[in-house]
Write an enzyme that holds these catalytic residues in place. Sequence first.
Site, PDB file in Angstrom:
ATOM      1  CG  ASP A  95      51.079  40.272  44.432  1.00 13.76           C
ATOM      2  OD1 ASP A  95      50.177  39.934  43.503  1.00 13.76           O
ATOM      3  OD2 ASP A  95      50.846  40.050  45.613  1.00 13.76           O
ATOM      4  CG  HIS A  96      46.945  41.711  43.208  1.00 14.42           C
ATOM      5  ND1 HIS A  96      45.755  41.618  42.540  1.00 14.42           N
ATOM      6  CD2 HIS A  96      47.104  40.802  43.867  1.00 14.42           C
ATOM      7  CE1 HIS A  96      45.575  40.231  42.721  1.00 14.42           C
ATOM      8  NE2 HIS A  96      46.442  39.674  43.499  1.00 14.42           N
ATOM      9  CD  GLU A 161      42.971  38.560  39.404  1.00 16.09           C
ATOM     10  OE1 GLU A 161      44.073  38.906  40.065  1.00 16.09           O
ATOM     11  OE2 GLU A 161      42.152  38.817  40.107  1.00 16.09           O
ATOM     12  CD  GLU A 169      47.198  40.145  47.783  1.00 17.74           C
ATOM     13  OE1 GLU A 169      47.565  38.891  48.178  1.00 17.74           O
ATOM     14  OE2 GLU A 169      47.222  40.552  46.691  1.00 17.74           O
ATOM     15  CG  HIS A 212      43.659  37.781  47.610  1.00 17.98           C
ATOM     16  ND1 HIS A 212      43.404  38.793  46.875  1.00 17.98           N
ATOM     17  CD2 HIS A 212      44.878  37.053  46.919  1.00 17.98           C
ATOM     18  CE1 HIS A 212      44.204  38.758  45.759  1.00 17.98           C
ATOM     19  NE2 HIS A 212      45.125  37.889  46.071  1.00 17.98           N
ATOM     20  CG  HIS A 249      46.589  35.662  42.196  1.00 21.50           C
ATOM     21  ND1 HIS A 249      46.929  36.988  42.696  1.00 21.50           N
ATOM     22  CD2 HIS A 249      47.060  35.471  41.226  1.00 21.50           C
ATOM     23  CE1 HIS A 249      47.871  37.209  41.966  1.00 21.50           C
ATOM     24  NE2 HIS A 249      47.831  36.527  41.022  1.00 21.50           N
ATOM     25  CG  ASN A 271      50.771  35.316  43.560  1.00 23.41           C
ATOM     26  OD1 ASN A 271      51.747  34.652  42.929  1.00 23.41           O
ATOM     27  ND2 ASN A 271      50.226  36.210  43.275  1.00 23.41           N
ATOM     28  CB  THR A 274      47.479  34.369  54.093  1.00 28.87           C
ATOM     29  OG1 THR A 274      46.916  35.624  53.255  1.00 28.87           O
ATOM     30  CG2 THR A 274      46.934  34.532  55.483  1.00 28.87           C
TER      31      THR A 274
HETATM   32 ZN   LIG Z   1      46.637  37.698  44.493  1.00 26.08          ZN
END
Ligand SMILES: [Zn+2]
Length: 342
Positions: A95-96, A161, A169, A212, A249, A271, A274
């Site tokens: 991820d990120h 992105e 996040e 997020h 996202h 994604n 949470t």
């Molecule tokens: Zn994200």
Amino acid sequence: MPVADYNTYCRMLDRAREGNFAYPAINVTSLTTANAVLRGLAESRSDGIIQLSTGGCAFASGTTLKDMPMGAISIAEHIHRVAAKYPIYVALHTDHCQADKLDKFVNPLIAETERRRAAGLPNLFNSHMFDGSSLPLDENLDIAVKLLERCAKNEIILEIETGVVGGEEDGVTASAAARLYTTPEDTLEVARRFSAIKGARYMLAATFGNVHGVYKPGHVKLKPSILRDCQEAVEKTYGKEARFDLVFHGGSGSSISEIHEAIGYGVIKMNIDTDTQYAFTRPVADFIFKNYDGVLKVDGEVGNKKAYDPRAWLALAEASMAARVKQAVSDLKGENSTMFRG
Ligand SMILES: [Zn+2]
């Protein structure tokens, strides 16, 4: 099935594109959460994506080591082993990763895949995300182009992105003034820069008001029509094949109609973190409250080993998270969509 190889992963994404559904990409931070995702996907008869964040990998390596690549490799190897026993395909993704963390996270993981390939072994991860959204677009894409060239040589898909996802996040908070909506001009520039790279495949997190974390209704003003505008612009300039594989996202709290609208515009990966975090913890809270004098040694008593054995409540957490994964698959219209024929 073992973790998907490159061709299988590409076919998975193509099928989502053609079949008007999307894959859940669920964040995991431990063996138990990884097992929960595999269970949920298998019970849905759906393929899917398991992803790891920088913070999740530091955690997975142990709170003493906090070694991000080591945590990533450790969980990925577990998934490579156990996924072989499930009747679905799963892809592994990170991820990120912001520019200043590339050398501490994604680059060492690509190097690890290069080592494995040289030894005739499968890739460690199928795809990685580079998040250059806090940089000016040309700087974001300068870094992304170099990464994508290296990824393409190793049959790795790169996610990037444009625009900024709001909220928090992994301790990274987007500023209030952040640009939450990308533009067709931004995404056309992505297509122009990336189309020059031979054999490369990428996914695009084009932001459309995403945030997020979870917020009460009214805080998130999604504009999925931005995705439609981006796809129309790229199709007009570069043809139908140039349409983007889009990533959603910050979708917690989105309505089903917003999710389905986004899928209609070409979202193939959503994604989820949470919502599955909450699903994991919810039955643990219930268990602790109901078994208060079993999990605790109250008033000189000895508690109940059957209650404070972590397996007692982790098994409930795994089952609950698996159920939430199944709901995600259903929300994304992916039930019974697995390519596995066993
Ligand atoms: Zn994200």
